[in-house]
Design an enzyme around this catalytic site. Structure first.
Site, short mmCIF file in Angstrom:
data_model
loop_
_atom_site.label_atom_id
_atom_site.label_comp_id
_atom_site.label_asym_id
_atom_site.label_seq_id
_atom_site.Cartn_x
_atom_site.Cartn_y
_atom_site.Cartn_z
N ASN A 459 -5.90 15.06 39.83
CA ASN A 459 -7.00 14.17 40.21
C ASN A 459 -7.97 13.91 39.06
O ASN A 459 -8.28 12.76 38.73
CB ASN A 459 -7.74 14.81 41.39
CG ASN A 459 -8.54 13.79 42.18
OD1 ASN A 459 -8.25 12.60 42.12
ND2 ASN A 459 -9.54 14.24 42.90
N ILE A 460 -8.43 14.98 38.40
CA ILE A 460 -9.40 14.83 37.31
C ILE A 460 -8.72 14.24 36.08
O ILE A 460 -9.29 13.37 35.39
CB ILE A 460 -10.05 16.19 36.97
CG1 ILE A 460 -10.65 16.84 38.22
CG2 ILE A 460 -11.12 16.00 35.90
CD1 ILE A 460 -11.70 16.02 38.90
N LYS A 562 -11.17 27.28 33.71
CA LYS A 562 -12.12 28.41 33.60
C LYS A 562 -11.47 29.72 33.14
O LYS A 562 -12.18 30.67 32.82
CB LYS A 562 -12.80 28.65 34.95
CG LYS A 562 -13.79 27.59 35.34
CD LYS A 562 -14.48 27.92 36.64
CE LYS A 562 -13.68 27.50 37.83
NZ LYS A 562 -13.59 26.05 38.02
N LEU A 596 -22.64 18.32 34.64
CA LEU A 596 -24.02 18.71 34.35
C LEU A 596 -24.11 19.45 33.01
O LEU A 596 -23.25 20.27 32.70
CB LEU A 596 -24.57 19.60 35.47
CG LEU A 596 -24.66 18.96 36.85
CD1 LEU A 596 -25.11 19.98 37.89
CD2 LEU A 596 -25.61 17.77 36.83
N LYS A 665 -17.82 31.54 37.08
CA LYS A 665 -18.78 30.62 36.48
C LYS A 665 -20.01 31.37 35.96
O LYS A 665 -20.53 31.05 34.88
CB LYS A 665 -19.21 29.57 37.51
CG LYS A 665 -18.11 28.57 37.85
CD LYS A 665 -18.55 27.62 38.95
CE LYS A 665 -17.46 26.60 39.27
NZ LYS A 665 -17.83 25.71 40.39
#
Length: 816
Positions: A459-460, A562, A596, A665
């Site tokens: 998707n990304i 990640k 962000l 994260k």
């Protein structure tokens, strides 16, 4: 090849070996200058050669110069002749003794004695008659020694004196009698043995020894490639490729990884220190590719010369020739001018302005030619400075830039080459180092090519590729970025000439081929770009394990993945060290917070001298949506299933509810802030009861109502306090240096900064020395294909801005 099975591998059935296209490997004098150098060459041959390949050698470094000196001493009849001959013999004897076993050493020393006796006889009695024969000994000794070393250590080998098959017309033109030479070469070939052939020397039609001129071994190699139809020729030398200018003179010169044949030929004609005018002539009618690589560091990708697409055709380089003559005459106009340019192979000329530019040694011949036409001539010392590129005379912007770059120099004329690959400025003074550097800067300052490989086409990844065409056209930093690879878990599409960005996904579906890790790393290790950037949009831990290999190859990484940034402390440190050592850049702003700029903010604070003391917030877009929406109206399980149906959660919602994603994260941000900790140091509250954690996905979804009582109880207790529940990540460091890190469900005041978010938003709060009483807060969408893809594009622009200003270190041992 492993030495233990080298002979077995190289002496396999001839029919099997015949399936491999023949390769020609040429080693220059500096590559064979010492025993240590020869050992390195032997290792290159072990790794890169098959039995039906051809190895071409120059004389061992310094030998040809010594033989020239010996010849001139003989002409002058100096008393030092005997001493010089002894020195040459001693040098060869030392190489033999250092490299061979005693039995082979004795045999080669006996042959050396005989050669030196013959050499002495010619030097004393008829040096001028035997000049070429005298010079030929350098290549003869070099080939004989290398062949013996290979036979001892790698595989059966035999030496060929190129005078036994290579026939040329004369020393000046060096035109090859192709049919005779080809027939005689095939007659000399030996089955199951590797041929080591002398470069630089040949015989003419009168059976006399001829030399092919300085750097003639390169010419020998391409001649032999044309005779046998070789697929590739590799010139192993002391530099790691062809540069955009002579790197000895222009420190900012950049390597040209791929050059079209015509451009390379023009560079050789106009003074490139590695390529030479005749080298490419034999390959004109062949599809052979020529490589230039360093024998001193064979792991470095060199320069490839052949037929390429548009990206390679965009390359520009600058070269120069001093010690020329500008010849002006009425006879150099019109048809006579064209005839003169051809007759003297003029560097350049203009049959309208009536001049040609020649080499100084041609002055007498030009004068004699003009005397027959009864016209006067004016000779002026001159030089040329040229911009060289594919069909460069048709690029108006290049013409204009070249003209501007010469605005402060005295230019007699600017001339376009007939082959259309160069624009030349004729100067009536020497081309200075300062002028060369200034023009090179003006012509090539925007020429760095950056290859882009996208791994992960979900998707990304798809959205990133959809946005790429517009980004490439509007962002100046991406001007020289080329999409060259698309990789999924099992297939890949690579194209060195670039993948059309508007059709990337359809081309992948049509042309992608199965690939494994070794094939992927092989392509990445040999990419033809100044820099290579891998964008990792996979969720794969296995792919993240390749980062170490990427960094060792100097490849840059943009990771939305990640796993690497939250791996074990030892692995994370190793990755940082590898990236630093190879100057690889590693960006991962989208590992936390999608688009962000939380990673950027942390980095800016650290660079400005601030000390971060606390990082906290809501880091999961999924958990943000769930707890902003959960008000008790619907049971928690119904709300979770609704989020699943909308694609807000992972296919297995337990991935979100476990808190592991938030834990990773927080670890990434704490490490970015300069703190050393691991996942085990971060307490993590798993919101899934033990009884539901091991069920299959369907069974878990069927039993999801078992979650309801726990969350109902937590919500009601919070409401009684006029509060809400949120899943919060917190990291802090005390004044004493104690670290505290946890992720879990918390009860918050309804007025808390974390309490009132738009569902799916992330919020990050940073406290530091400068943001203590009034913390820095970053808030916005923490998930979504658009914001995540745009965050990756932000990283790409940032990384390219840095790379475009980077100067690569020229790895230069010296140029023959």
């Amino acid at each position: 090849m492993k030495q233990s099975n080298a002979a077995e591998k190289l002496t396999a059935d001839q029919n099997q070996l015949a399936k491999h296209a023949i390769q020609v490997h040429k080693f220059g004098g500096s590559s064979l200058a010492s025993a240590q150098c020869i050992v390195r060459v032997v290792d290159i041959i072990r790794q890169h050669c098959q039995l039906n390949d051809i190895v071409v050698v120059s004389a061992n470094g310094g030998t040809t110069d010594a033989l020239f000196a010996l010849y001139h001493q003989a002409i002058l009849q100096t008393e030092t002749l005997e001493i010089s001959l002894h020195d040459i013999k001693s040098m060869q004897a030392q190489l033999i003794s250092e490299l061979l076993s005693s039995s082979n050493e004795k045999r080669l020393l006996t042959q050396l004695d005989a050669d030196c006796a013959q050499l002495k006889k010619w030097l004393e009695n008829s040096p001028q008659q035997h000049q070429a024969d005298i010079l030929a000994f350098g290549e003869l000794w070099s080939a004989r020694l290398l062949s013996e070393v290979l036979s001892e250590k790698v595989c059966p080998s035999f030496m060929v004196d190129s005078r036994d098959f290579l026939v040329i017309d004369n020393d000046k033109a060096c035109q090859v009698n192709t049919q005779v030479s080809k027939t005689q070469l095939y007659q000399l070939k030996q089955r199951h043995k590797l041929a080591v052939i002398t470069g630089y020397i040949a015989k003419n039609s009168q059976n006399e020894t001829c030399t092919l001129g300085r750097n003639g071994s390169d010419y020998s190699a391409t001649i032999m490639a044309s005779l046998v139809g070789a697929l590739n020729v590799t010139l192993w030398t002391d530099v790691d490729g062809i540069y955009s200018a002579d790197p000895r003179v222009v420190p900012s010169a950049r390597k040209l990884h791929r050059l079209p044949n015509g451009v390379a030929k023009e560079l050789g004609r106009l003074g490139n220190p590695v390529l030479h005018a005749k080298t490419l002539q034999p390959l004109t009618d062949h599809s052979t590719h020529l490589h230039v690589a360093s024998s001193f560091d064979p792991s470095i990708s060199g320069t490839e010369i052949g037929k390429f697409g548009q990206i390679a055709k965009q390359e520009l380089s600058v070269t120069f020739l001093n010690d020329l003559l500008l010849a002006q005459s009425d006879s150099f106009t019109g048809n006579l001018g064209e005839q003169a340019q051809q007759e003297f192979s003029a560097v350049c000329g203009d049959d309208k302005a009536g001049f040609i530019v020649i080499h100084q040694e041609q002055q007498k011949a030009v004068s004699q030619w003009l005397a027959s036409h009864d016209t006067e001539v004016k000779f002026t010392p001159a030089s040329i400075l040229a911009t060289v590129g594919h069909k460069v005379i048709h690029h108006g912007d290049v013409q204009a830039r070249f003209k501007r770059s010469l605005r402060h120099s005295k230019t007699f004329a600017r001339v376009n080459s007939p082959n259309e690959h160069s624009i030349m400025a004729v100067l009536t003074q020497a081309c200075t180092t300062e002028l060369l550097n200034n023009v090179h800067h003006d012509m090539t300052k925007d020429a760095r090519h950056i290859g882009l490989v996208v791994a992960g086409l979900g998707n990304i990844g798809e959205r990133f590729l959809e946005m790429l065409p517009a980004q490439l056209s509007r962002v100046p930093a991406l001007e020289n970025v080329h999409l060259v690879g698309l990789v999924s878990s099992k297939k890949a599409l690579f194209n060195n000439d670039g993948i059309e960005v508007n059709q990337a996904l359809s081309l992948y579906q049509k042309d992608a081929q199965p690939i494994d890790k070794s094939e992927l790393m092989s392509w990445l290790a040999n990419h033809p770009y100044d820099e290579l950037v891998v964008v990792d949009v996979t969720p794969s831990e296995q792919f993240s394990l390749l980062y170490e290999d990427f960094f060792k190859q100097g490849i840059h990484v943009i990771g939305a993945n990640k796993w690497a940034a939250s791996s074990s402390t030892d692995n994370y440190k190793s990755l940082l060290a590898s990236a630093a050592k190879s100057k690889s850049l590693w960006f991962g702003n989208t590992t936390v917070g999608a688009g962000l700029p939380i990673n950027y903010a942390i980095n800016d604070l650290l660079n400005s001298g601030d000390n971060i003391t606390e990082i906290s917030g809501i880091f999961s877009g999924t958990l943000s949506w769930i707890f902003e929406t959960y008000d008790g109206t619907l049971p928690f399980s119904k709300l979770m299933l609704d989020a699943l149906s909308q694609g807000i959660t992972e296919p297995d919602p337990r991935e979100d509810l476990s808190g592991r994603d938030v834990q990773r994260k927080l670890l990434i941000l704490a490490r970015a802030a300069g703190f050393e900790l691991s996942l085990a140091d971060i307490k993590c509250q798993n919101l899934v009861p033990d009884a539901l954690q091991t069920l299959s996905i369907p069974d878990f979804l069927a039993a999801a109502d078992q979650l309801d009582s726990f969350f109902s109880e937590q919500l009601n207790q919070a409401k009684e306090q006029q509060c809400c529940i949120r899943y919060i990540a917190r990291f802090s460091v005390s004044e004493s240096g104690k670290l505290t890190a946890k992720v879990g469900l918390e009860v918050l005041s309804n007025n808390d900064a974390f309490a009132n978010l738009t569902p799916c938003d992330n919020i990050f709060q940073i406290k530091s020395g400068w943001y203590q009483e009034n913390p820095l807060i970053i808030r916005g969408p923490g998930a979504g294909r658009d914001v995540t893809a745009s965050g990756i594009h932000s990283d790409l622009v940032n990384i390219c801005q840095r790379l475009n200003t980077r100067q690569s270190q020229v790895k230069l041992k010296g140029i023959d």
